[in-house]
Design a protein around this motif. Structure first.
Motif, PDB file in Angstrom:
ATOM      1  N   PHE A 281       0.842  -1.192   0.000  1.00 37.84           N
ATOM      2  CA  PHE A 281       0.000   0.000   0.000  1.00 37.84           C
ATOM      3  C   PHE A 281       0.880   1.246   0.000  1.00 37.84           C
ATOM      4  O   PHE A 281       1.951   1.264   0.606  1.00 37.84           O
ATOM      5  CB  PHE A 281      -0.933   0.028   1.222  1.00 37.84           C
ATOM      6  N   SER A 282       0.404   2.258  -0.671  1.00 41.27           N
ATOM      7  CA  SER A 282       1.147   3.514  -0.705  1.00 41.27           C
ATOM      8  C   SER A 282       0.744   4.432   0.450  1.00 41.27           C
ATOM      9  O   SER A 282       1.527   5.263   0.895  1.00 41.27           O
ATOM     10  CB  SER A 282       0.908   4.237  -2.037  1.00 41.27           C
ATOM     11  N   ILE A 283      -0.485   4.284   0.962  1.00 46.95           N
ATOM     12  CA  ILE A 283      -0.971   5.080   2.091  1.00 46.95           C
ATOM     13  C   ILE A 283      -1.680   4.157   3.072  1.00 46.95           C
ATOM     14  O   ILE A 283      -2.037   3.023   2.737  1.00 46.95           O
ATOM     15  CB  ILE A 283      -1.939   6.186   1.629  1.00 46.95           C
ATOM     16  N   ALA A 286      -8.065   1.837   5.910  1.00 49.12           N
ATOM     17  CA  ALA A 286      -8.803   1.059   6.902  1.00 49.12           C
ATOM     18  C   ALA A 286      -8.908  -0.392   6.458  1.00 49.12           C
ATOM     19  O   ALA A 286      -9.050  -0.686   5.264  1.00 49.12           O
ATOM     20  CB  ALA A 286     -10.191   1.659   7.111  1.00 49.12           C
ATOM     21  N   CYS A 287      -8.819  -1.311   7.439  1.00 52.85           N
ATOM     22  CA  CYS A 287      -8.951  -2.739   7.155  1.00 52.85           C
ATOM     23  C   CYS A 287     -10.380  -3.031   6.715  1.00 52.85           C
ATOM     24  O   CYS A 287     -11.352  -2.590   7.348  1.00 52.85           O
ATOM     25  CB  CYS A 287      -8.598  -3.550   8.398  1.00 52.85           C
ATOM     26  N   SER A 288     -10.549  -3.766   5.644  1.00 52.14           N
ATOM     27  CA  SER A 288     -11.884  -4.064   5.127  1.00 52.14           C
ATOM     28  C   SER A 288     -12.648  -5.031   6.004  1.00 52.14           C
ATOM     29  O   SER A 288     -13.867  -5.152   5.883  1.00 52.14           O
ATOM     30  CB  SER A 288     -11.769  -4.651   3.710  1.00 52.14           C
ATOM     31  N   ALA A 289     -11.947  -5.730   6.925  1.00 51.91           N
ATOM     32  CA  ALA A 289     -12.608  -6.708   7.792  1.00 51.91           C
ATOM     33  C   ALA A 289     -13.004  -6.118   9.141  1.00 51.91           C
ATOM     34  O   ALA A 289     -14.118  -6.324   9.621  1.00 51.91           O
ATOM     35  CB  ALA A 289     -11.696  -7.921   7.990  1.00 51.91           C
ATOM     36  N   THR A 295      -1.649   3.032  11.108  1.00 48.82           N
ATOM     37  CA  THR A 295      -0.788   4.018  10.459  1.00 48.82           C
ATOM     38  C   THR A 295       0.588   3.425  10.138  1.00 48.82           C
ATOM     39  O   THR A 295       1.221   2.799  10.986  1.00 48.82           O
ATOM     40  CB  THR A 295      -0.605   5.245  11.364  1.00 48.82           C
ATOM     41  N   GLY A 296       1.005   3.627   8.929  1.00 52.69           N
ATOM     42  CA  GLY A 296       2.333   3.154   8.517  1.00 52.69           C
ATOM     43  C   GLY A 296       2.383   1.694   8.122  1.00 52.69           C
ATOM     44  O   GLY A 296       3.462   1.169   7.813  1.00 52.69           O
ATOM     45  N   ASP A 297       1.253   0.991   8.115  1.00 55.25           N
ATOM     46  CA  ASP A 297       1.256  -0.434   7.750  1.00 55.25           C
ATOM     47  C   ASP A 297       1.154  -0.566   6.236  1.00 55.25           C
ATOM     48  O   ASP A 297       0.125  -0.988   5.685  1.00 55.25           O
ATOM     49  CB  ASP A 297       0.096  -1.152   8.436  1.00 55.25           C
ATOM     50  N   ILE A 298       2.238  -0.180   5.527  1.00 55.17           N
ATOM     51  CA  ILE A 298       2.237  -0.250   4.064  1.00 55.17           C
ATOM     52  C   ILE A 298       2.568  -1.650   3.563  1.00 55.17           C
ATOM     53  O   ILE A 298       2.375  -1.956   2.390  1.00 55.17           O
ATOM     54  CB  ILE A 298       3.238   0.762   3.471  1.00 55.17           C
ATOM     55  N   HIS A 302      -0.959  -6.241   9.239  1.00 50.09           N
ATOM     56  CA  HIS A 302      -2.215  -6.461   9.958  1.00 50.09           C
ATOM     57  C   HIS A 302      -3.093  -7.499   9.248  1.00 50.09           C
ATOM     58  O   HIS A 302      -3.758  -8.312   9.890  1.00 50.09           O
ATOM     59  CB  HIS A 302      -2.984  -5.149  10.088  1.00 50.09           C
ATOM     60  N   ALA A 303      -3.078  -7.474   7.914  1.00 55.76           N
ATOM     61  CA  ALA A 303      -3.940  -8.394   7.161  1.00 55.76           C
ATOM     62  C   ALA A 303      -3.568  -9.852   7.400  1.00 55.76           C
ATOM     63  O   ALA A 303      -4.404 -10.751   7.263  1.00 55.76           O
ATOM     64  CB  ALA A 303      -3.856  -8.073   5.672  1.00 55.76           C
TER      65      ALA A 303
END
Length: 368
Positions: A281-283, A286-289, A295-298, A302-303
């Motif tokens: 991810f570039s930015i 929010a997690c879709s689940a 923040t910063g989880d590029i 988390h997924a």
């Protein structure tokens, strides 16, 4: 016929005139297709005429009624070319004869110098570079669609073996080091015999397969990788986690659709990006689940562990149910989702044990 075939004819021409060297002979002819020949005289005519055939001289001798012998000279191909004068040539041209003018020039090959002879050792390095450049370009297209995030560390990591946390895509630049050494060791005995070495030949045994030499080589490569590429704590932790047992088993799995052992192109690209440390991810989004924002989880950390992901729960339940089924079939007493009554603090109970094995270790229960 001479080739052994039989041809049926319905006509015969009796006592035809055959003229050879101004001498006339009578011959009976059968009309057949002969290709490029006009007339073929067979043994039924040659034998009564007492014709003699001289193969060496390429002549045919036909006795005449006057007692003379008619000599028919055959083609003298292979004889030297006859030379004629320019005056004769002009006369032939004035009579309408055709002439072919050919200009022949003798060209001597240039002397080859030592510098012009190709040297075998000069080719592997160029070929190795060309192969590795094409391989890296192909990996970039697969992983990032030729994007900018595929750097030197991603290339180094992708070309490491599975056991060293890589993708097992071997580069020619790596293989040439231990492959040459393995070949040299395996052929040492033969080279000694060919060169008639007078001393005691070295009894160095070639390693079993080439894997041992590869392990030695890649151990040295990985030992200096962190300092060479200045890895971040996350890159180091991710790389070390991929060196564990069975962490690369999915790369070796045979893709079978019926067993769920397949990935679509998008999923496969995401998995490769995550394994190689390429940002997904570039930015921050929010997690879709679970709708939480990290923040910063590029990189998508988390997924991988989000409890709201349906796929994670489904895979978890498949593994749990498979373990319980194996225990049942093996006669091992086991249950799943067992509340063991432990507290997690703050008046919150711990999750139940996924699998509980009764009297497993010296009469003690074991949970998973």
């Amino acid at each position: 016929m001479a080739n052994g075939k039989f041809i049926k004819v319905d006509r015969i021409y009796k006592e035809c005139n055959l003229t050879l060297a101004n001498k006339t002979f009578k011959v009976d002819l059968f009309p057949v297709e002969l290709g490029s020949f006009d007339v073929v005289l067979g043994m039924d005519w040659l034998s009564p005429m007492k014709v003699g055939i001289q193969c060496f001289d390429k002549t045919i001798n036909i006795p005449l009624e006057t007692g003379e012998i008619l000599v028919i000279q055959g083609d003298k191909s292979g004889s030297k070319l006859n030379l004629i004068s320019c005056i004769k040539t002009q006369k032939y041209l004035m009579k309408g004869c055709q002439a072919i003018l050919a200009h022949i020039k003798e060209v001597k090959p240039d002397e080859r110098r030592i510098e012009d002879v190709p040297i075998v050792k000069d080719f592997p390095e160029a070929a190795q570079r060309a192969f590795d450049e094409a391989l890296r370009s192909s990996l970039e297209r697969i992983v990032t669609a030729s994007g900018p995030e595929f750097g030197d560390w991603q290339w180094r990591l992708a070309t490491l073996p599975f056991a060293f946390g890589g993708l097992g895509v071997y580069s020619a630049g790596d293989v040439r080091h231990y492959a040459f050494l393995a070949s040299r060791l395996q052929s040492a005995g033969l080279q000694t015999k060919l060169l008639r070495h007078t001393g005691n030949p070295s009894e160095v045994a070639a390693p079993i397969l080439m894997k041992k030499l590869a392990d030695v080589y890649f151990t040295k490569v990985t030992a200096s990788a962190e300092s060479t590429f200045s890895l971040s704590p996350r890159q180091s932790a991710l790389w070390k986690s991929q060196q564990g047992d069975h962490t690369s088993a999915w790369l070796r799995a045979v893709p079978i659709l019926g067993l769920g052992q397949t990935m679509n192109a998008k999923t496969y690209r995401c998995v490769l990006c995550y394994r190689l440390g390429v940002p997904l991810f570039s930015i921050s989004t929010a997690c879709s689940a679970c709708s939480r924002v990290f923040t910063g989880d590029i990189f998508g950390d988390h997924a991988v562990s989000c409890a709201g992901m349906v796929g994670i729960k489904h895979r978890h339940n498949i593994v749990r149910d498979s373990l319980v089924d194996v225990c049942y079939r093996s006669g091992i007493s086991a249950r799943k989702e067992v509340d063991i009554g432990l507290s997690g603090g703050n008046d919150r109970a711990l999750r139940p044990a996924d699998v509980l094995l009764y009297s497993w270790d010296c009469g003690r229960d074991v949970m998973y």
